[in-house]
Enzyme design. Structure first.
Site, short mmCIF file in Angstrom:
data_model
loop_
_atom_site.label_atom_id
_atom_site.label_comp_id
_atom_site.label_asym_id
_atom_site.label_seq_id
_atom_site.Cartn_x
_atom_site.Cartn_y
_atom_site.Cartn_z
CE1 TYR A 67 -3.29 -2.81 -0.06
CE2 TYR A 67 -4.01 -2.27 2.43
CZ TYR A 67 -3.88 -2.77 0.96
OH TYR A 67 -5.12 -3.98 1.13
CE LYS A 95 1.42 -17.19 -3.28
NZ LYS A 95 0.46 -18.47 -3.32
CG ASP A 115 -1.60 -19.78 -1.10
OD1 ASP A 115 -0.88 -19.40 -0.30
OD2 ASP A 115 -1.49 -20.52 -2.26
CG ASP A 159 -6.98 -4.34 4.08
OD1 ASP A 159 -7.87 -4.12 5.14
OD2 ASP A 159 -6.74 -3.42 3.06
CG ASP A 176 -12.48 -6.67 6.14
OD1 ASP A 176 -11.68 -6.00 7.56
OD2 ASP A 176 -13.05 -6.06 5.48
#
Ligand code: NAD
Length: 366
Positions: free
Chosen positions: A148, A196, A229, A253, A257
């Site tokens: 970001y 990752k 993942d 982020d 959620d």
């Protein structure tokens, strides 16, 4: 800064913000007053403007007076910002800039999001009760670096190309992993790092640095690395096995959620954003909920539990934080529900009555 913890006096800047922000913040203050009274602390609250309310009054979502107030306080308690009134994408200033400004001003690099499944609310999640039972995860999301904030290009030479960059330095990774590891030491001594590393270079650095920090400085912790993942899948298959989870900004982020579903309602979730030194920023996860604002319908528990995080992580007051969490549990156990978590048997109450019931429980335990 006037940090005066030893005297049991704490200066708190309160930023109610917009929509349901003022309603839920008022209940958090009510509960903190009850804690202060019971444990003999003096919480000094100073209210200031942020977000849309601040734009209306001053033209800026984070006026200098607000920033100055925050600088002179031990912690910041925020409600929520935003709403349709300030939604015009062409507007020169937007309410969210108030939040970003606070993160930047205090270098709040770690976002803590605890997700707990309260037993009386197991029905409120779409997952099976047996899966959600016992969930108690603390997410630590890196908040000021990564995808970001890396170099980006909106349009290539022909307007047909765009890119973002996930960039991390060793120092950025070290500080957030160290903070997460310290938190894990105070809990079940298990740290999960999500990355990752099979694809991304930034993740390989993340994994190497995490491994080195934990081996060197926190040898008592059990550390595991999971690919993002696979973690997304484990999180809904066997969420109860995780304790502290540390991860990069964008992964955090998305995953937080996803994890919010485990708690039953957005209205239940608190958060803390911390830097190297106070003041930290404590706020519920939900937004300003304009659809229910001003109608005494909002669930104040996310804001009230943010007050508990302020006591625990901002001031080191563990017993006081626990008193709030136990009161929330007891009141839910007794059947009190706001409309977002209501079920057939429940006693459906408004924002104020929920806040008062929690405060009253704390007073009665004195
Ligand atoms: P939201 O979280 O405000 O609301 C989403 C849904 O959840 C709504 O139906 C709302 O009624 C419900 N809800 C949220 N909090 C609740 C509570 N405490 N009790 C009961 N129900 C609750 O998200 P949104 O609708 O996407 O955004 C509304 C505004 O809030 C937008 O302007 C957005 O930019 C802003 N926002 C602010 C923050 C923040 O201040 N940290 C976070 C997210 C969104």
């Amino acid at each position: 800064m006037e940090h005066s913890f030893s005297m049991g006096r704490f200066v708190i800047t309160v930023l109610p913000g917009d929509g349901i922000g003022p309603e839920v913040t008022a209940e958090a203050l009510r509960v903190l007053e009850a804690v202060g009274h019971r444990f003999g602390h003096q919480f000094e609250f100073h209210e200031a403007l942020v977000g849309g309310a601040a734009i209306d009054a001053t033209g800026s979502p984070l006026p200098p007076e607000t920033l100055d107030r925050c600088r002179r306080s031990d912690a910041i308690l925020l409600g929520a910002v935003g709403g349709p009134k300030w939604d015009d994408p062409a507007a020169p200033v937007r309410p969210e800039q108030g939040l970003l400004g606070l993160r930047k001003a205090f270098d709040l690099f770690a976002n803590l999001r605890p997700v707990r499944a309260f037993s009386p609310l197991l029905h409120a999640t779409p997952l099976k009760a047996g899966i959600v039972q016992g969930v108690d995860i603390l997410f630590v999301r890196e908040l000021t670096g990564g995808l970001y904030f890396g170099p980006r290009q909106e349009a290539g030479p022909d307007g047909e190309e765009a890119y973002d960059t996930m960039r991390y330095t060793r120092a950025e990774i070290e500080r957030v992993v160290r903070l997460a590891a310290r938190l894990a030491q105070g809990r079940r001594k298990k740290l999960t790092s999500v990355d990752k590393a099979n694809v991304l270079a930034a993740s390989r650095l993340w994994r190497r640095v995490t491994e080195a920090v934990v081996r060197r400085e926190f040898p008592d912790l059990a550390l595991e690395h999971i690919l993002v993942d696979a973690f997304a899948m484990h999180l809904i298959r066997r969420p109860a096995v995780f304790d502290v989870v540390v991860t990069e900004n964008m992964f955090g982020d998305i995953l937080t959620d996803e994890a919010a579903v485990l708690a039953g309602s957005m209205g239940m979730l608190p958060s803390a954003s911390l830097g190297e030194a106070p003041p930290g920023l404590f706020e519920p996860v939900h937004g300003s909920a304009p659809d229910i604002a001003g109608r005494d319908l909002a669930n104040p528990i996310g804001a009230i539990l943010s007050g508990a995080l302020m006591l625990r992580y901002g001031f080191g007051l563990e017993a006081e934080a626990r008193a709030i969490e136990q009161a929330v549990e007891a009141v839910l156990e007794a059947g009190y529900r706001t409309q977002d978590i209501a079920d057939g048997e429940a006693r459906v109450v408004g924002t104020k009555e929920m806040g008062e019931a929690i405060a009253q429980y704390i007073r009665s335990e004195a």
